[in-house]
Design a protein around this motif. Structure first.
Motif, PDB file in Angstrom:
ATOM      1  N   THR A 183       5.302   1.825  -7.867  1.00  0.00           N
ATOM      2  CA  THR A 183       4.216   2.719  -7.450  1.00  0.00           C
ATOM      3  C   THR A 183       4.443   3.217  -6.033  1.00  0.00           C
ATOM      4  O   THR A 183       4.275   4.404  -5.734  1.00  0.00           O
ATOM      5  CB  THR A 183       2.863   1.984  -7.532  1.00  0.00           C
ATOM      6  OG1 THR A 183       2.652   1.521  -8.873  1.00  0.00           O
ATOM      7  CG2 THR A 183       1.715   2.896  -7.126  1.00  0.00           C
ATOM      8  N   ARG A 184       4.866   2.317  -5.130  1.00  0.00           N
ATOM      9  CA  ARG A 184       5.052   2.655  -3.725  1.00  0.00           C
ATOM     10  C   ARG A 184       6.306   3.510  -3.501  1.00  0.00           C
ATOM     11  O   ARG A 184       6.275   4.482  -2.739  1.00  0.00           O
ATOM     12  CB  ARG A 184       5.141   1.368  -2.902  1.00  0.00           C
ATOM     13  CG  ARG A 184       5.224   1.585  -1.392  1.00  0.00           C
ATOM     14  CD  ARG A 184       5.121   0.273  -0.621  1.00  0.00           C
ATOM     15  NE  ARG A 184       6.203  -0.649  -0.927  1.00  0.00           N
ATOM     16  CZ  ARG A 184       6.062  -1.770  -1.651  1.00  0.00           C
ATOM     17  NH1 ARG A 184       4.876  -2.100  -2.140  1.00  0.00           N
ATOM     18  NH2 ARG A 184       7.090  -2.569  -1.879  1.00  0.00           N
ATOM     19  N   GLU A 185       7.410   3.152  -4.163  1.00  0.00           N
ATOM     20  CA  GLU A 185       8.691   3.803  -3.886  1.00  0.00           C
ATOM     21  C   GLU A 185       8.983   5.012  -4.784  1.00  0.00           C
ATOM     22  O   GLU A 185       9.716   5.920  -4.376  1.00  0.00           O
ATOM     23  CB  GLU A 185       9.822   2.782  -4.031  1.00  0.00           C
ATOM     24  CG  GLU A 185       9.731   1.620  -3.051  1.00  0.00           C
ATOM     25  CD  GLU A 185      10.750   0.528  -3.356  1.00  0.00           C
ATOM     26  OE1 GLU A 185      11.528   0.692  -4.331  1.00  0.00           O
ATOM     27  OE2 GLU A 185      10.770  -0.487  -2.631  1.00  0.00           O
ATOM     28  N   GLU A 186       8.438   5.007  -5.997  1.00  0.00           N
ATOM     29  CA  GLU A 186       8.809   6.054  -6.952  1.00  0.00           C
ATOM     30  C   GLU A 186       7.625   6.881  -7.451  1.00  0.00           C
ATOM     31  O   GLU A 186       7.823   7.911  -8.093  1.00  0.00           O
ATOM     32  CB  GLU A 186       9.548   5.416  -8.144  1.00  0.00           C
ATOM     33  CG  GLU A 186      10.758   4.596  -7.728  1.00  0.00           C
ATOM     34  CD  GLU A 186      11.386   3.847  -8.881  1.00  0.00           C
ATOM     35  OE1 GLU A 186      11.548   4.452  -9.955  1.00  0.00           O
ATOM     36  OE2 GLU A 186      11.709   2.641  -8.716  1.00  0.00           O
ATOM     37  N   GLY A 187       6.418   6.421  -7.184  1.00  0.00           N
ATOM     38  CA  GLY A 187       5.244   7.172  -7.618  1.00  0.00           C
ATOM     39  C   GLY A 187       4.647   6.626  -8.901  1.00  0.00           C
ATOM     40  O   GLY A 187       5.355   6.083  -9.765  1.00  0.00           O
ATOM     41  N   LEU A 188       3.331   6.779  -9.061  1.00  0.00           N
ATOM     42  CA  LEU A 188       2.606   6.213 -10.202  1.00  0.00           C
ATOM     43  C   LEU A 188       3.049   6.810 -11.542  1.00  0.00           C
ATOM     44  O   LEU A 188       3.115   6.107 -12.558  1.00  0.00           O
ATOM     45  CB  LEU A 188       1.103   6.439 -10.004  1.00  0.00           C
ATOM     46  CG  LEU A 188       0.147   5.611 -10.862  1.00  0.00           C
ATOM     47  CD1 LEU A 188       0.360   4.121 -10.640  1.00  0.00           C
ATOM     48  CD2 LEU A 188      -1.292   6.006 -10.563  1.00  0.00           C
TER      49      LEU A 188
END
Length: 321
Positions: free
Chosen positions: A283-288
């Motif tokens: 979620t933080r590095e690649e997006g939800l």
């Protein structure tokens, strides 16, 4: 003078006759066979579906592993681009990498999943009317229990399918599912065979909730539509079940794939500590929305697999009544 009497019809020697259809029917209705049939039928149905769907599953796994740890930048990988890269070497059979592990997984997982579900449903039917809540509970329970049993084969499948992404010098080049299972157990420990078990169980519960509960519910709802024949209703119910199974299970399938593919780096650490850590980092590095990457491919993999599995299981159930 005593006279010998002629032999009566009762005394005429008889010849053993071949088993009649009634004899075969009686065999199918023995308690042991009736208890085993849901499991056998489920396993055969799942293995049939996997043989058809394996190339799509291979593409789905490669899509989920593409761009790990990096937010989307530049052209996004698609099912078509993944397929082209796999076929670039001219080896069509590369799409069937891991088929032996996929078949073993179905032999264990789907055998248990459909067998346990049918057993639960039969017991619930004795108690009274079965509603959506009962179907959902049976699907969730069957999925969770079967997933624990099938996790080693599932892990081997992911390792075999992701092996081609590594540099040539680092590839394991597994010869088959049993070679993969043996080497993983020897090199990483037996406990490693249950890596990713938590998301595997949750994914299976979500998938079964969507697939089995909605398939069973859709069949009931479609019964009153006279314009559709029995086959049409089964296909429609399977398509509906496949959509809900895909929607509920894809995020957990994504995390499961990442956890089962990971191996220790040069520092001896794993990229993810577990299911929650994987969810947080992605979620933080690649997006939800990364969790739903390849939803179309996943649905194309899940829906036909659900259709083939449930239709074959329905057919096997019919001929073994």
């Amino acid at each position: 003078m005593s006279s010998t009497s002629a032999p009566t019809l009762d005394q005429t020697p008889t010849i053993a006759s071949a088993p009649t259809p009634a004899t075969k029917q009686d065999f199918l209705h023995t308690p042991a066979v009736r208890a085993a049939l849901p499991f056998v039928n489920g396993g055969l149905a799942g293995m049939s579906a996997t043989t058809v769907i394996q190339p799509i599953d291979m593409i789905k796994v490669r899509l989920q592993l593409a761009g790990q740890g990096v937010r989307d930048s530049g052209p996004k990988p698609t099912s078509l681009s993944i397929t082209r890269s796999l076929l670039a070497s001219g080896k069509f059979l590369d799409l069937y990498t891991g088929l032996s592990a996929g078949l073993l997984r179905q032999a264990v997982y789907t055998t248990a999943r459909l067998g346990i579900f049918d057993t639960f449903m039969a017991r619930l039917a004795v108690r009274g009317k079965i509603g959506f809540k009962e179907r959902a509970a049976a699907g969730l329970s069957a999925g969770g229990l079967a997933a624990m049993a099938g996790n080693p084969a599932d892990l081997a499948l992911i390792r075999m399918q992701s092996d081609g992404l590594k540099p040539l010098a680092e590839r394991a080049n597994y010869k088959g599912v049993f070679d993969a299972l043996g080497r993983i157990a020897r090199q990483e420990g037996v406990g490693a065979l249950w890596s990713g078990a938590a998301p595997t169980v949750v994914r299976a519960m979500a998938l079964n909730f969507g697939q089995l509960a909605f398939f069973s519910e859709a069949k009931v709802r479609l019964q009153n539509i006279e314009a559709m024949g029995p086959r049409g209703k089964t296909l429609a119910a399977s398509a509906i079940a496949g959509f809900f199974a895909s929607f509920f299970s894809l995020p957990f399938d994504f995390v499961k794939t990442r956890l089962q593919k990971q191996t220790r780096g040069a520092d001896g650490k794993l990229p993810y500590k577990g299911m929650v850590d994987c969810f947080a980092k992605v979620t933080r590095e690649e997006g939800l929305m990364r969790f739903y990457r390849g939803f179309g491919t996943y649905y194309v993999r899940i829906a036909p697999h659900a259709m083939v599995t449930l239709i074959v299981a329905d057919w096997l159930g019919f001929i073994t009544k």
